[in-house]
Motif scaffolding. Structure first.
Motif, PDB file in Angstrom:
ATOM      1  N   ALA A 168       0.840  -1.198   0.000  1.00  0.00           N
ATOM      2  CA  ALA A 168       0.000   0.000   0.000  1.00  0.00           C
ATOM      3  C   ALA A 168       0.873   1.246   0.000  1.00  0.00           C
ATOM      4  CB  ALA A 168      -0.932  -0.004   1.204  1.00  0.00           C
TER       5      ALA A 168
ATOM      6  N   GLY B  19       1.865  12.179  -9.296  1.00  0.00           N
ATOM      7  CA  GLY B  19       1.247  11.138  -8.492  1.00  0.00           C
ATOM      8  C   GLY B  19      -0.100  11.611  -7.978  1.00  0.00           C
ATOM      9  N   THR B  20      -0.698  10.818  -7.101  1.00  0.00           N
ATOM     10  CA  THR B  20      -2.024  11.154  -6.582  1.00  0.00           C
ATOM     11  C   THR B  20      -2.026  12.508  -5.872  1.00  0.00           C
ATOM     12  OG1 THR B  20      -2.345   8.803  -6.247  1.00  0.00           O
ATOM     13  CG2 THR B  20      -3.912  10.250  -5.166  1.00  0.00           C
ATOM     14  N   THR B  21      -1.005  12.733  -5.058  1.00  0.00           N
ATOM     15  CA  THR B  21      -0.961  13.989  -4.291  1.00  0.00           C
ATOM     16  C   THR B  21      -0.943  15.184  -5.237  1.00  0.00           C
ATOM     17  OG1 THR B  21       0.261  12.855  -2.563  1.00  0.00           O
ATOM     18  CG2 THR B  21       0.357  15.265  -2.542  1.00  0.00           C
TER      19      THR B  21
ATOM     20  N   HIS C  99      -7.089   9.651   2.892  1.00  0.00           N
ATOM     21  CA  HIS C  99      -5.650   9.870   3.078  1.00  0.00           C
ATOM     22  C   HIS C  99      -5.439  11.382   3.220  1.00  0.00           C
ATOM     23  CE1 HIS C  99      -1.429  10.209   1.672  1.00  0.00           C
ATOM     24  NE2 HIS C  99      -1.298   8.921   1.937  1.00  0.00           N
TER      25      HIS C  99
ATOM     26  N   ALA D 151      -3.674  13.247   1.676  1.00  0.00           N
ATOM     27  CA  ALA D 151      -3.606  13.872   0.345  1.00  0.00           C
ATOM     28  C   ALA D 151      -4.981  14.270  -0.179  1.00  0.00           C
ATOM     29  CB  ALA D 151      -2.946  12.920  -0.658  1.00  0.00           C
TER      30      ALA D 151
ATOM     31  N   THR E 146     -12.175   8.405  -1.652  1.00  0.00           N
ATOM     32  CA  THR E 146     -11.270   7.316  -2.008  1.00  0.00           C
ATOM     33  C   THR E 146     -12.079   6.106  -2.458  1.00  0.00           C
ATOM     34  OG1 THR E 146      -9.319   6.124  -1.280  1.00  0.00           O
ATOM     35  CG2 THR E 146     -11.112   6.220   0.288  1.00  0.00           C
TER      36      THR E 146
ATOM     37  N   VAL F 175     -10.595   2.926  -2.352  1.00  0.00           N
ATOM     38  CA  VAL F 175     -10.174   1.929  -1.356  1.00  0.00           C
ATOM     39  C   VAL F 175      -9.382   2.665  -0.284  1.00  0.00           C
ATOM     40  CG1 VAL F 175      -8.721  -0.099  -0.924  1.00  0.00           C
ATOM     41  CG2 VAL F 175     -10.109  -0.018  -2.993  1.00  0.00           C
TER      42      VAL F 175
ATOM     43  N   ASN G 220      -6.609   3.340   2.331  1.00  0.00           N
ATOM     44  CA  ASN G 220      -5.247   2.813   2.488  1.00  0.00           C
ATOM     45  C   ASN G 220      -4.990   2.333   3.905  1.00  0.00           C
ATOM     46  OD1 ASN G 220      -5.136   5.534   3.552  1.00  0.00           O
ATOM     47  ND2 ASN G 220      -2.913   5.301   3.586  1.00  0.00           N
TER      48      ASN G 220
ATOM     49  N   ASP H  30     -10.294   9.113  -5.635  1.00  0.00           N
ATOM     50  CA  ASP H  30      -8.884   8.827  -5.368  1.00  0.00           C
ATOM     51  C   ASP H  30      -8.683   7.321  -5.555  1.00  0.00           C
ATOM     52  OD1 ASP H  30      -6.497   8.096  -4.207  1.00  0.00           O
ATOM     53  OD2 ASP H  30      -6.765   9.263  -2.365  1.00  0.00           O
TER      54      ASP H  30
ATOM     55  N   ALA I 134      -5.754   5.735  -5.710  1.00  0.00           N
ATOM     56  CA  ALA I 134      -4.381   5.322  -5.374  1.00  0.00           C
ATOM     57  C   ALA I 134      -4.321   3.871  -4.912  1.00  0.00           C
ATOM     58  CB  ALA I 134      -3.803   6.241  -4.303  1.00  0.00           C
ATOM     59  N   GLN I 135      -5.347   3.445  -4.144  1.00  0.00           N
ATOM     60  CA  GLN I 135      -5.294   2.083  -3.594  1.00  0.00           C
ATOM     61  C   GLN I 135      -6.202   1.113  -4.333  1.00  0.00           C
ATOM     62  OE1 GLN I 135      -3.197   0.974  -1.414  1.00  0.00           O
ATOM     63  NE2 GLN I 135      -2.347   2.927  -0.729  1.00  0.00           N
TER      64      GLN I 135
ATOM     65  N   SER J 142      -1.514   6.922  -8.610  1.00  0.00           N
ATOM     66  CA  SER J 142      -0.043   7.000  -8.669  1.00  0.00           C
ATOM     67  C   SER J 142       0.510   5.764  -9.349  1.00  0.00           C
ATOM     68  CB  SER J 142       0.553   7.021  -7.256  1.00  0.00           C
ATOM     69  OG  SER J 142       0.046   8.080  -6.500  1.00  0.00           O
TER      70      SER J 142
ATOM     71  N   HIS K 165       3.480   4.447  -8.921  1.00  0.00           N
ATOM     72  CA  HIS K 165       4.346   3.586  -8.090  1.00  0.00           C
ATOM     73  C   HIS K 165       3.561   2.559  -7.283  1.00  0.00           C
ATOM     74  CE1 HIS K 165       3.793   5.360  -3.983  1.00  0.00           C
ATOM     75  NE2 HIS K 165       3.363   6.403  -4.682  1.00  0.00           N
ATOM     76  N   LYS K 166       2.250   2.769  -7.147  1.00  0.00           N
ATOM     77  CA  LYS K 166       1.438   1.756  -6.443  1.00  0.00           C
ATOM     78  C   LYS K 166       0.883   0.736  -7.431  1.00  0.00           C
ATOM     79  CE  LYS K 166       0.185   5.105  -2.891  1.00  0.00           C
ATOM     80  NZ  LYS K 166       0.817   4.722  -1.632  1.00  0.00           N
TER      81      LYS K 166
HETATM   82  N1  PMP Z   1      -4.468   8.492  -1.517  1.00  0.00           N
HETATM   83  C1  PMP Z   1      -4.356   7.260  -1.014  1.00  0.00           C
HETATM   84  C2  PMP Z   1      -5.601   6.469  -0.723  1.00  0.00           C
HETATM   85  C3  PMP Z   1      -3.087   6.721  -0.775  1.00  0.00           C
HETATM   86  O1  PMP Z   1      -2.969   5.499  -0.278  1.00  0.00           O
HETATM   87  C4  PMP Z   1      -1.943   7.493  -1.077  1.00  0.00           C
HETATM   88  C5  PMP Z   1      -0.552   6.949  -0.823  1.00  0.00           C
HETATM   89  N2  PMP Z   1      -0.383   6.267   0.354  1.00  0.00           N
HETATM   90  C6  PMP Z   1      -2.131   8.761  -1.608  1.00  0.00           C
HETATM   91  C7  PMP Z   1      -3.401   9.233  -1.814  1.00  0.00           C
HETATM   92  C8  PMP Z   1      -0.965   9.625  -1.965  1.00  0.00           C
HETATM   93  O2  PMP Z   1      -0.243   9.020  -3.001  1.00  0.00           O
HETATM   94  P1  PMP Z   1       1.182   9.573  -3.456  1.00  0.00           P
HETATM   95  O3  PMP Z   1       2.005   9.634  -2.206  1.00  0.00           O
HETATM   96  O4  PMP Z   1       1.658   8.533  -4.416  1.00  0.00           O
HETATM   97  O5  PMP Z   1       0.969  10.895  -4.070  1.00  0.00           O
END
Ligand code: PMP
Length: 502
Positions: A123, A186-188, A216, A218, A264, A266, A268, A293, A295-296, A316, A318-319
């Motif tokens: 995650a 990335g997501t942020t 999250h 973010a 979101t 899912v 995190n 979102d 990301a997960q 993102s 990288h996930k």
């Molecule tokens: N949203 C969720 C649900 C996340 O799990 C994460 C990363 N843990 C983020 C946003 C932020 O992602 P990133 O750090 O890759 O920008």
């Protein structure tokens, strides 16, 4: 001129000066100067290159869609003359054998403290398959160039690779067109981009932005910043004791003042799968824009943004087994084109003068400057790799792994699982009576097992459960029941140490 046109920026003439009152040379006279200088250089013997080097005889010409299709216009790169990559449909169940997928990830053969690495911190970030690593290396060995703005071969190779990655993303999340896919870090960065471009037009004092308790940081902090700047209110949809959104409460919070819903798919921290389709439908009834979102979610389940019908979707790379520093904002084309850019600079413009500038359409309007070209290509390679298995197959495999992990964890004395929603993906958050979470994390690390112990950048949801931190093993499709057994073994040893008072 329409001053509301988000493609156009006009300055008040009084606000522009060169400081000394001189006229700026116009672009045509600069071009003339450059041509004259080029002529002088040539007369000094610029054509001494042996003709056999320049000869194209016996050399096969590469097929490069960028060069074939691109009619370099004054406005630069545009999809109206670049339509070479068709949408890649998402195979729901590719033929790839998941059980042997682990072999595709070289880092998983590492040893840590003399023990085989067990990677259960997916995650936070995922590991990369050989095909992604080799794709990056190939890019830098054979394709590296800036994109969109040159007519030479490497520019064509890199532009083709970058735009192919965009079309792979489009297919992977079921977007309607490549123009709906914006590359970001990335997501942020994606959520910050959206909060910035939406806040100007979309948010007035007294308006409401609705998020959920699961978010999250973010997907909390950028909205707090918008609220502080615009005098808007942040509303939070609560969860029940299992960690699932209480839909009736969510519906109750929606009203005509709700301008943005950002949720979101899912969690995190808990792994809850949120019913984003249903929540999007309700939000649209009150006229709110919906951001999901992802990301997960993208690494665990098939995602189709048109089925969700969200206005924006962010994730993102990288996930998703791709490099760091690359991510995606999906946005419905008509909405993206109605919004102003966030960052200004090269690549995002059609035409620049000192007193006015016109911007490109989406997605380029939102991709100022040189982006992360190589890692976007790496993201494309990760998607090609995942397409060999299909997300449906991956999701089914992980579902069984999560069930196995849940059953085994609940056998550990004193263990409390945090997040017990019926629909979960990828995450098993827990605490154990009498042990600090960092202590458990460290003990597992000694055995080569990587998990996250902490607040997971989601403090509000942990506090909802009376906690500041949890231990969070998180899964990917290269994990196995043996990985979970290794985790459980250490947790049992921890319990016996406690009982004998060590
Ligand atoms: N949203 C969720 C649900 C996340 O799990 C994460 C990363 N843990 C983020 C946003 C932020 O992602 P990133 O750090 O890759 O920008």
């Amino acid at each position: 001129m329409n001053t509301n046109d988000p493609s156009f920026l006009k300055l008040n003439p009084d606000s522009i000066t060169d400081g000394i009152g001189a006229n700026f040379p116009d672009e045509r006279s600069l071009e003339k100067l450059a041509r004259e200088m080029f002529g002088v250089l040539q007369s000094f013997g610029g054509s001494n290159i042996p003709t056999n080097v320049l000869s194209s005889q016996n050399v096969q010409k590469e097929t490069l869609p960028y060069l074939e299709d691109l009619k370099l216009t004054e406005t630069g790169f545009s999809y109206s003359n670049f339509q070479s990559f068709p949408i890649t449909n998402i195979p729901q169940s590719g033929g790839g054998n998941i059980v042997s997928a682990r072999r595709d990830f070289p880092i998983l053969t590492e040893t840590v403290n003399g023990k085989p690495l067990v990677w259960l911190d997916n995650a936070a970030t995922t590991q990369k398959p050989t095909s992604v690593i080799e794709r990056l290396s190939h890019f830098y060995l054979h394709e590296n160039s800036n994109i969109h703005r040159a007519a030479h071969t490497l520019a064509a190779r890199s532009t083709d690779a970058y735009e192919k990655a965009r079309s792979l993303v489009q297919g992977f999340i079921g977007a309607g067109s490549v123009e709906e896919i914006v590359f970001v870090r990335g997501t942020t960065e994606g959520i910050n981009l959206l909060s910035n471009i939406l806040s100007d037009k979309q948010i007035q004092a007294g308006d409401e932005i609705l998020i959920t308790h699961l978010e999250h940081h973010a997907n909390i902090v950028p909205w707090q910043m918008v609220c502080a700047k615009k005098g808007a209110k942040l509303k939070v949809a609560p969860v029940d004791d299992s960690g699932q959104i209480i839909l009736s409460e969510y519906e109750r919070l929606l009203n005509s003042k709700t301008k943005i819903v950002s949720i979101t798919q899912v969690s995190n921290a808990l792994g809850t799968v949120v019913p984003v389709e249903e929540m999007t439908r309700s939000a649209h009834k009150v006229g709110a824009l919906v951001i999901v979102d992802g990301a997960q979610s993208v690494s665990h389940m098939p995602v189709n943004v048109q089925e969700i019908d969200c206005d924006f979707f962010v994730f993102s790379g990288h996930k998703l087994f791709a490099p760091t520093g690359i991510g995606v904002v999906y946005g419905k084309k008509a909405i993206l084109d109605s919004l102003p850019p966030w960052q200004g600079g090269g690549n995002m413009i059609k035409d620049v003068n000192f007193d006015h500038t016109t911007f490109q359409e989406a997605p380029f309007r939102f991709e100022a400057g040189t982006g992360n070209i190589a890692d976007a290509v790496g993201l494309g390679a990760a998607i090609e790799y995942l397409n060999k298995f299909g997300m449906k197959q991956i999701s089914a495999f992980e579902h069984d792994l999560l069930e196995y992990g849940t059953k085994e964890l609940l056998k550990v004395p004193g263990l409390r699982l945090i997040g017990t929603a019926k629909d979960k993906a990828g995450v098993l958050s827990f605490v154990v009576n009498g042990f600090k979470t960092e202590e458990i994390g460290k003990r597992l690390a000694e055995e080569g097992i990587a998990v996250r112990a902490g607040h997971h950048c989601a403090q509000p949801i942990l506090r909802r459960f009376g906690l500041e931190s949890t231990v969070r093993p998180s899964l990917a499709f290269y994990n196995s029941c043996e990985d979970i057994d290794a985790l459980i073994r250490v947790l049992f040893q921890l319990g016996s140490r406690n009982r004998i008072g060590i």
